[in-house]
Design an enzyme around this catalytic site. Structure first.
Site, PDB file in Angstrom:
ATOM      1  N   GLU A 193       0.882  -1.186  -0.011  1.00 34.47           N
ATOM      2  CA  GLU A 193      -0.040   0.049   0.089  1.00 34.47           C
ATOM      3  C   GLU A 193       0.872   1.295  -0.044  1.00 34.47           C
ATOM      4  O   GLU A 193       0.723   2.008   0.912  1.00 34.47           O
ATOM      5  CB  GLU A 193      -1.039   0.042   1.281  1.00 34.47           C
ATOM      6  N   GLU A 316      -4.956  -8.625  -0.927  1.00 32.95           N
ATOM      7  CA  GLU A 316      -5.691  -8.352   0.247  1.00 32.95           C
ATOM      8  C   GLU A 316      -7.260  -8.377  -0.208  1.00 32.95           C
ATOM      9  O   GLU A 316      -7.667  -7.408  -1.146  1.00 32.95           O
ATOM     10  CB  GLU A 316      -5.448  -7.178   1.087  1.00 32.95           C
TER      11      GLU A 316
HETATM   12  O1  AHR Z   1      -5.259  -6.317   6.548  1.00 34.12           O
HETATM   13  C1  AHR Z   1      -5.156  -5.143   7.050  1.00 34.12           C
HETATM   14  C2  AHR Z   1      -4.670  -3.976   6.672  1.00 34.12           C
HETATM   15  O2  AHR Z   1      -5.433  -3.617   5.691  1.00 34.12           O
HETATM   16  C3  AHR Z   1      -3.366  -4.140   6.046  1.00 34.12           C
HETATM   17  O3  AHR Z   1      -2.273  -4.147   7.064  1.00 34.12           O
HETATM   18  C4  AHR Z   1      -3.082  -3.093   4.781  1.00 34.12           C
HETATM   19  O4  AHR Z   1      -2.291  -3.229   3.883  1.00 34.12           O
HETATM   20  C5  AHR Z   1      -4.683  -2.926   4.582  1.00 34.12           C
HETATM   21  O5  AHR Z   1      -4.967  -1.541   4.674  1.00 34.12           O
END
Ligand code: AHR
Length: 512
Positions: A193, A316
């Site tokens: 991110e 994610e």
């Molecule tokens: O999964 C939780 C968080 O969500 C992670 O650390 C981040 O990459 C995302 O914003």
């Protein structure tokens, strides 16, 4: 009279009064592989994912463990056939200095987990612990490098520490710490991110940073054959994908990430269990939006990479709700219901159906965090509905996708509608055909008619995951309330397969 009834029913169907769910596919059209890497998971230093979830420490005598890692968790993840495991973050990755997590445990420095609860960690779970654990589970590690607060040297040292078989300062340090042979680590994330917790960078700047890191991690010709993954877009930030694809040479890029969570409102996410149908509908809207995201990000990637060399890595994804009452808000601990089973089934179908570009993905997260497949409480462990969906679906891993056409009823809530049925199909190396179906409709049973062409399919069997209420879940008191059961609702007559799907259910069929 019978003829009249049939004509009447057909007219109603034509008028859309009695709608139908129709699927059709040709088994002989199976071509593109559904990469098993779509079945990846994510283990961040966050709440009780690592500490208390995976790892309880070598000295723990009440919870059976191997080198400190829970035996029950290892066994459950082996059965799940998790293809890869991403670590150590997430946001945590860009604060993590891997050298603090090697060597004698009593000499390791502590660190403050600034993103997640501000807790102090003792670094007792580090590189050796993670990579050895991956070997025990039988999964491929996916290491997320620190770009935000680290250096190029720190990351290339890590690559050398874990991967180099010859003599070098880093390989010798590894040997000194007890590991002679390198581990097999192909997947490397270059930051996480980068647009947010990974450094708040602009895409043009990150593209240059990525090029620099990627160069030193292995070189232009990628001589060590590592698979470098660039930090990707936040949901519908299509500009991020555009800029990265335009500015990073294809030979430096194995995969481009994408993050998308199913969340109602970041400031008011709603409860994980006691949600309303309105909240369910909203979450399903967000989950199904993944299809549109994949199509749009892929179209941008196609412009710069028509041969689809670069994978779209959805590293994610999952549902994100308010934490359970009484738990640390920074630990993201939430229960997991039939709603999560719907998210998992529908999302995996989307990934399958776009497997030419989506070749890797990671559910967030594995144990005790967000849409977890496992929850633990001291010596107890439970499997969530999401676990069961992923286990039922793992028959698709490395099978060939059978493209299908689908026409289905709507699931209506108020004035809004969503397609009620989600589906995907594949043929494996033993010529077994698997179809996974999800009925997201909260109220109605859906009858699905599937027209099969090709193959020579004679029998059908399968399993179903369903329950009485959408809010139903497994708990430490009732760990097996929801689990897969044999499915009796499918009949095969010639080339027509008829399936009766109860409301909010997931079915995986096997035909041979
Ligand atoms: O999964 C939780 C968080 O969500 C992670 O650390 C981040 O990459 C995302 O914003």
């Amino acid at each position: 009279m019978k003829r009249f009834a049939l004509l009447f029913a057909n007219s109603l169907i034509a008028l859309g009064v009695l709608a139908q769910n129709n699927l059709s596919f040709n088994v002989d059209a199976a071509k593109t592989t559904i990469s098993r890497q779509i079945y990846g998971h994510f283990a961040e230093h966050l709440g009780h994912c690592i500490y208390g979830g995976f790892y309880v420490g070598e000295k723990n005598s009440t919870i059976p463990n191997t080198n400190g890692v829970r035996n029950d968790v290892i066994a459950a993840l082996k059965k799940l056939k998790i293809a890869n495991l991403r670590w150590p973050g997430g946001c945590f990755a860009d604060t993590y200095h891997w050298k603090d997590g090697i060597g004698p445990k009593d000499k390791r420095p502590t660190m403050v987990n600034a993103w997640w609860g501000g807790v102090t960690e003792d670094n007792s779970f580090g590189t050796h612990d993670f990579l050895n654990m991956c070997e025990l589970i039988g999964t491929e590690p996916y290491l997320a490098g620190n770009v935000g607060s680290g250096t190029v040297q720190e990351l290339i040292d890590w690559v050398q520490y874990v991967s180099f078989a010859g003599k070098s300062p880093m390989a010798d340090l590894r040997r000194q710490n007890g590991r002679e042979k390198p581990w097999r680590v192909s997947f490397w994330g270059v930051g996480n991110e980068a647009w947010g917790c990974g450094g708040n960078m602009k895409p043009e700047y990150y593209a240059d940073v990525y090029r620099k890191y990627a160069t030193f991690m292995t070189g232009w010709s990628n001589e060590t054959k590592i698979f470098r993954i660039a930090s990707g877009a936040n949901s519908k930030d299509y500009n991020w994908t555009e800029v990265l694809m335009k500015n990073i040479p294809l030979n430096m890029l194995g995969g481009l990430a994408l993050h998308h969570y199913s969340v109602i409102n970041w400031n008011k996410k709603g409860p994980a269990v006691d949600f309303t149908e309105e909240q369910y509908f909203e979450i399903m809207k967000q989950a199904l939006f993944m299809d549109s995201l994949v199509i749009k990000h892929s179209a941008i990637m196609d412009k710069y990479d028509p041969q689809k060399r670069v994978a779209l890595v959805v590293d994610e994804w999952g549902g994100w709700y308010d934490v359970e009452a009484g738990t640390n808000p920074g630990f993201l601990y939430q229960q997991n219901t039939m709603r999560d089973a719907m998210i998992a089934g529908a999302t995996l179908n989307i990934f399958h159906n776009h497997c030419d570009r989506v070749r890797m993905a990671n559910l967030a997260q594995t144990v005790n965090v967000l849409q977890a497949v496992i929850l633990t409480k001291e010596e107890k462990m439970i499997l969530t509905p999401t676990y069961h969906v992923m286990e039922m679906y793992n028959v698709h891993q490395d099978a060939k996708l059978i493209p299908l056409t689908i026409k289905c009823n709507n699931y209506t809530f108020g004035k809004e509608t969503l397609p009620a049925i989600s589906a995907s199909a594949s043929k494996d190396s033993n010529n077994l055909v698997h179809i996974s179906l999800v009925n997201i409709d909260a109220k109605n049973t859906q009858d699905v008619t599937i027209n099969l062409e090709g193959g020579n399919l004679k029998t059908v069997g399968g399993r179903i995951l369903s329950s009485g209420k959408l809010q139903d879940h497994n708990s430490f008191e009732e760990p097996e309330k929801i689990k897969p059961a044999p499915f009796q609702g499918a009949t095969l007559k010639g080339k027509t397969l008829s399936v009766k799907m109860p409301p909010f259910s997931v079915v995986v069929l096997e035909l041979k």
